[in-house]
Design a protein around this motif. Structure first.
Motif, PDB file in Angstrom:
ATOM      1  N   UNK A 160      -4.892 -36.010  54.051  1.00 50.97           N
ATOM      2  CA  UNK A 160      -6.250 -35.522  53.874  1.00 50.97           C
ATOM      3  C   UNK A 160      -7.012 -35.475  55.191  1.00 50.97           C
ATOM      4  N   UNK A 161      -6.484 -36.150  56.211  1.00 49.91           N
ATOM      5  CA  UNK A 161      -7.149 -36.160  57.516  1.00 49.91           C
ATOM      6  C   UNK A 161      -6.711 -34.996  58.389  1.00 49.91           C
ATOM      7  N   UNK A 162      -5.472 -34.546  58.218  1.00 47.04           N
ATOM      8  CA  UNK A 162      -4.954 -33.447  59.037  1.00 47.04           C
ATOM      9  C   UNK A 162      -3.896 -32.702  58.232  1.00 47.04           C
ATOM     10  N   UNK A 163      -4.047 -31.385  58.108  1.00 46.18           N
ATOM     11  CA  UNK A 163      -3.062 -30.594  57.371  1.00 46.18           C
ATOM     12  C   UNK A 163      -3.162 -29.135  57.815  1.00 46.18           C
ATOM     13  N   UNK A 164      -2.091 -28.375  57.531  1.00 43.24           N
ATOM     14  CA  UNK A 164      -2.032 -26.941  57.819  1.00 43.24           C
ATOM     15  C   UNK A 164      -1.997 -26.205  56.486  1.00 43.24           C
ATOM     16  N   UNK A 165      -2.830 -25.188  56.379  1.00 39.79           N
ATOM     17  CA  UNK A 165      -2.990 -24.496  55.097  1.00 39.79           C
ATOM     18  C   UNK A 165      -2.798 -22.989  55.281  1.00 39.79           C
ATOM     19  N   UNK A 166      -1.997 -22.389  54.396  1.00 44.79           N
ATOM     20  CA  UNK A 166      -1.806 -20.938  54.363  1.00 44.79           C
ATOM     21  C   UNK A 166      -2.746 -20.363  53.303  1.00 44.79           C
ATOM     22  N   UNK A 167      -3.592 -19.419  53.706  1.00 44.21           N
ATOM     23  CA  UNK A 167      -4.557 -18.826  52.796  1.00 44.21           C
ATOM     24  C   UNK A 167      -4.283 -17.318  52.670  1.00 44.21           C
ATOM     25  N   UNK A 168      -4.397 -16.792  51.459  1.00 44.25           N
ATOM     26  CA  UNK A 168      -4.248 -15.363  51.204  1.00 44.25           C
ATOM     27  C   UNK A 168      -5.605 -14.813  50.778  1.00 44.25           C
ATOM     28  N   UNK A 169      -5.945 -13.626  51.283  1.00 44.30           N
ATOM     29  CA  UNK A 169      -7.250 -13.051  50.976  1.00 44.30           C
ATOM     30  C   UNK A 169      -7.359 -12.593  49.522  1.00 44.30           C
ATOM     31  N   UNK A 170      -6.219 -12.282  48.876  1.00 49.34           N
ATOM     32  CA  UNK A 170      -6.234 -11.820  47.493  1.00 49.34           C
ATOM     33  C   UNK A 170      -5.075 -12.461  46.741  1.00 49.34           C
ATOM     34  N   UNK A 171      -5.268 -12.801  45.458  1.00 48.96           N
ATOM     35  CA  UNK A 171      -4.159 -13.380  44.688  1.00 48.96           C
ATOM     36  C   UNK A 171      -3.195 -12.343  44.142  1.00 48.96           C
ATOM     37  N   UNK A 172      -3.635 -11.070  44.092  1.00 49.45           N
ATOM     38  CA  UNK A 172      -2.810 -10.023  43.473  1.00 49.45           C
ATOM     39  C   UNK A 172      -3.137  -8.689  44.129  1.00 49.45           C
ATOM     40  N   UNK A 173      -2.091  -7.952  44.522  1.00 48.91           N
ATOM     41  CA  UNK A 173      -2.279  -6.629  45.129  1.00 48.91           C
ATOM     42  C   UNK A 173      -1.166  -5.698  44.636  1.00 48.91           C
ATOM     43  N   UNK A 174      -1.320  -4.413  44.927  1.00 43.46           N
ATOM     44  CA  UNK A 174      -0.278  -3.431  44.645  1.00 43.46           C
ATOM     45  C   UNK A 174       0.712  -3.364  45.807  1.00 43.46           C
TER      46      UNK A 174
END
Length: 604
Positions: A160-174
């Motif tokens: 919880x003090x240090x982590x790397x996170x992958x984020x996507x701008x949309x949950x679903x696309x074509x």
């Protein structure tokens, strides 16, 4: 003891000689409900009777925490020194608006000095605050995004003090619709080193990476806690297939800075300590929807929102045998960089060349926008009135969820007669019937019987002679194949050349291990076949002795042994091997040719 007293007097004198200053360090903005540090720094002075400031809009959580630091140097007979005292107060913002921090004071050299009052903006919960301090932070001081108590070296750094996170701008696309992937580092500690060991993989996507320089310059609140954040990587992804696609996790080596606090004769000192961590990011999964069926015939894979314009250069004054350009421009936002050039139906009387494509795009909005220009060069071969017919350009609009078709109007061209003649390229492409041959056709009035010609009987004799030669060659082959030793020797060069060809393939791929393994197989196999040495008896001594018996000179024998040694060394110690693999191939081919030449001389 006298020496120690004298040194202490000199040090104290140097400190007093410098002008004392009393400053404050604090963030410009904080978020309601979050903690923040206010540090009062006394430089080059010994203070007493510290008086904390009056504060409105925030609640005191801890403080003052006092730390001391001192440094001195002696250069060219002159001494210089500096000292500092830091008084750190930790507050919690209680309400949005303005947090007023009054003046803090301290007694220095019998006089009371004070800081200037200042104001901090308190933002509503969920906002992003600019946590840059009003003054540069003193080296070794606590960072503005964590409490000093959490920086001790004996405290374990949790996920919880240090982590790397992958984020996507949309949950679903074509399919082919852009989605932005951002990889961020969240930390409550100072980071001294960050090394990616395994990067996330993006199987099933086309990637357009956005250029950026990672830095810890932003504060974000995640799961109710405040972190310093660095964006490590940001890219635009274009999925190439439907279904669930997963971006795998990455592994990283991170070094964080903690503080080891201890007391000395000069007070409490905080010493930075680095701790090495191994961090694994999360995985990110996104649902890819298939493009609706049936797809229009004019759809070539464009997904987004686009517009089409066409142009002719020159606009008028077309002449035969003079090049002109039909420009097809697609502009908009989407997978514009990957749109295929449409097929334009030019008149058959035009000599048309493959289109030249030039893309001008940017990714500032999280998707590629701009234009792609496709130039079709054509050369009219005949004068007259011609039409470039109207066409259709179809794209899929993911926001509307349907296909949109743009009708591209046709173009009328008036071509005047120019200088020149139709090109060979045009004639070969458009003419099915070859031109009628004119002139002397080689016709004769008198004829002779072919049976009376000697060439007629020669055609019967030649097959008979060829059959006899074939029988003699077959008998010779049977005799040679009965001699196994001679056949092995005869085929040795051909077998070696095939293995060298395989080694050349490893060299082209840069596979040094496979290359030297194949080289050894070629060299040992050649020596075994050429010298008729069984595989079980193959050794460098046996090979050297057999080569000497064949009459091969010492220089060529030494070159052969050196090449085998070089390949063995490179195979079993590839990290120490160097040199050009193609040069080794050429050396091996040269040695085999020289050995073959020597053998021919011995037989003769």
């Amino acid at each position: 003891m006298k020496r120690i007293i004298n040194i202490a007097i000199l040090l104290l004198t140097a400190v007093v000689a410098q002008a004392a200053s009393f400053t404050v360090e604090a963030p410009r903005q904080v978020i309601e409900g979050n903690k923040f540090n206010v540090t009062f720094v006394l430089n080059n002075g010994e203070g007493s009777s510290f008086s904390a400031p009056e504060v409105s809009g925030a609640k005191l959580i801890y403080g003052p925490s006092v730390s001391h630091s001192y440094s001195s140097s002696w250069v060219n007979g002159k001494s210089s020194s500096s000292s500092s005292e830091e008084y750190t107060m930790i507050y919690k913002a209680t309400s949005t608006g303005k947090c007023h921090i009054g003046a803090a004071s301290i007694v220095v050299g019998g006089k009371r000095v004070a800081t200037k009052p200042f104001t901090i903006d308190v933002l509503p919960s969920g906002s992003h605050a600019n946590s840059q301090p009003q003054h540069q932070t003193t080296p070794g001081a606590p960072t503005p995004y964590s409490d000093p108590m959490t920086q001790s070296a004996d405290k374990a750094v949790s996920g919880k003090d240090l982590f790397v996170r992958i984020e996507m701008s949309k949950p679903r696309v074509y399919e082919q619709q852009a989605v932005v992937c951002t990889i961020k580092l969240y930390t409550k500690y100072q980071v001294s080193q960050f090394i990616p060991t395994i990067q996330p993989s993006f199987d099933g996507f086309l990637i357009e990476e956005i250029a950026m320089q990672p830095s810890l310059n932003k504060v974000e609140t995640f799961n109710g806690e405040q972190y310093m954040v660095a964006t490590l990587k940001k890219c635009i992804l274009y999925p190439q297939q439907s279904g669930k696609l997963t971006i795998t996790s990455g592994n990283y080596d991170v070094s964080v800075v903690q503080f080891d606090t201890f007391r000395s004769i000069f007070g409490t000192i905080s010493k930075p300590v680095e701790k090495d961590l191994k961090v694994t990011s999360n995985k990110a999964t996104i649902n890819i929807l298939p493009l609706p069926e049936p797809k229009p015939a004019s759809f070539t894979g464009a997904v987004g929102r686009f517009n089409v314009t066409t142009d002719l250069k020159p606009a008028t004054g077309f002449k035969t045998y003079s090049a002109a350009t039909y420009r097809y421009t697609i502009s908009g936002t989407g997978n514009i960089k990957y749109i295929k050039a449409p097929e334009i139906k030019f008149p058959e009387q035009f000599d048309v060349y493959d289109p030249k494509t030039d893309a001008h795009v940017n990714d500032a909005a999280g998707d590629m926008s701009g234009k792609v220009v496709m130039d079709y060069t054509f050369i009219p071969q005949y004068a007259g009135e011609f039409e470039i017919p109207a066409s259709e350009f179809t794209y899929f609009d993911p926001e509307a969820g349907k296909y949109e078709t743009i009708t591209v109007p046709g173009r009328h061209l008036t071509v005047a007669k120019g200088e020149g003649q139709p090109s060979n390229h045009y004639r070969m492409k458009n003419m099915d019937i070859r031109p009628i041959k004119n002139g002397d056709l080689g016709l004769k009035k008198s004829h002779s019987y072919i049976v009376g010609n000697w060439a007629y009987w020669l055609w019967f004799l030649l097959p008979l002679l060829a059959l006899v030669a074939l029988l003699m060659y077959y008998r010779k082959q049977l005799k040679e194949r009965a001699d196994v030793r001679r056949m092995r020797s005869k085929r040795a060069s051909k077998v070696a050349q095939r293995r060298l060809k395989a080694a050349r393939g490893f060299a082209a791929r840069g596979d040094r291990s496979g290359f030297y393994a194949e080289m050894l197989n070629a060299l040992w196999g050649y020596m075994s076949d050429k010298l008729s040495i069984p595989v079980s008896e193959l050794s460098k001594d046996n090979i050297n002795a057999e080569l000497e018996q064949y009459g091969i000179d010492e220089t060529l024998r030494k070159a052969s042994m050196d090449l085998i040694d070089k390949c063995e060394f490179a195979q079993y110690a590839p990290e120490l091997a160097s040199g050009d693999m193609n040069a080794v191939l050429d050396e091996a081919a040269g040695i085999i040719d020289r050995l073959e030449s020597v053998k021919s001389k011995v037989r003769s």
